[in-house]
Motif scaffolding. Structure first.
Motif: not given
Length: 143
Positions: A99-107
């Motif tokens: 949910a954090e900005p820049g926390g968008g690891t492609d899980l």
């Protein structure tokens, strides 16, 4: 010759602390060393901490934020072995990181890679995590 440290020894010692705050801080500090064999076991123990749920949550969040296959591997390994209460706090940490900005690891992509791991527990945990990730790698809310 001076004693050279690896940058993780002090945090590794804190992972065994009776203080939940120190263990949580250790989990966050050790996350970037998830690929180091000496660090992996203690990180899984922190993810499955029986003394305080904040340790589980913060360690899962830190590892998810790092987002490397080695870091996510430890999270899915913990998911595979967690009881219901631990799993809830692992999910909370994962969701917090995403949910954090820049926390968008492609899980989803990392889980696809982990689906071929030789360890069956890792494959099971990756399948569970992948089931909650949409095609863009963003976790869907658990119900």
């Amino acid at each position: 010759m001076p004693d050279m440290t690896h940058g993780w020894e002090a945090a590794l010692a804190e992972a065994e602390s009776p203080s939940w705050a120190r263990r949580a801080r250790a989990g966050c500090a050790l996350a970037r060393f998830a690929g180091v064999p000496e660090v992996a076991g203690p990180l899984v123990r922190l993810l499955l901490d029986t003394g305080d749920t904040a340790v589980t949550r913060r360690t899962a969040e830190a590892l998810t934020r790092v987002g490397t296959p080695a870091a996510v591997r430890l999270v899915v390994l913990a998911l595979a072995g967690a009881d219901d209460g631990q799993a809830d706090w692992l999910w909370t940490g994962i969701h917090d990181a995403q949910a954090e900005p820049g926390g968008g690891t492609d899980l989803a992509a990392v889980c696809a890679r982990l689906a071929r791991d030789p360890d069956g527990a890792v494959r099971r945990g990756a399948a569970v995590l992948a089931a909650d990730a949409d095609r863009d790698g963003v976790l869907l809310p658990r119900t």
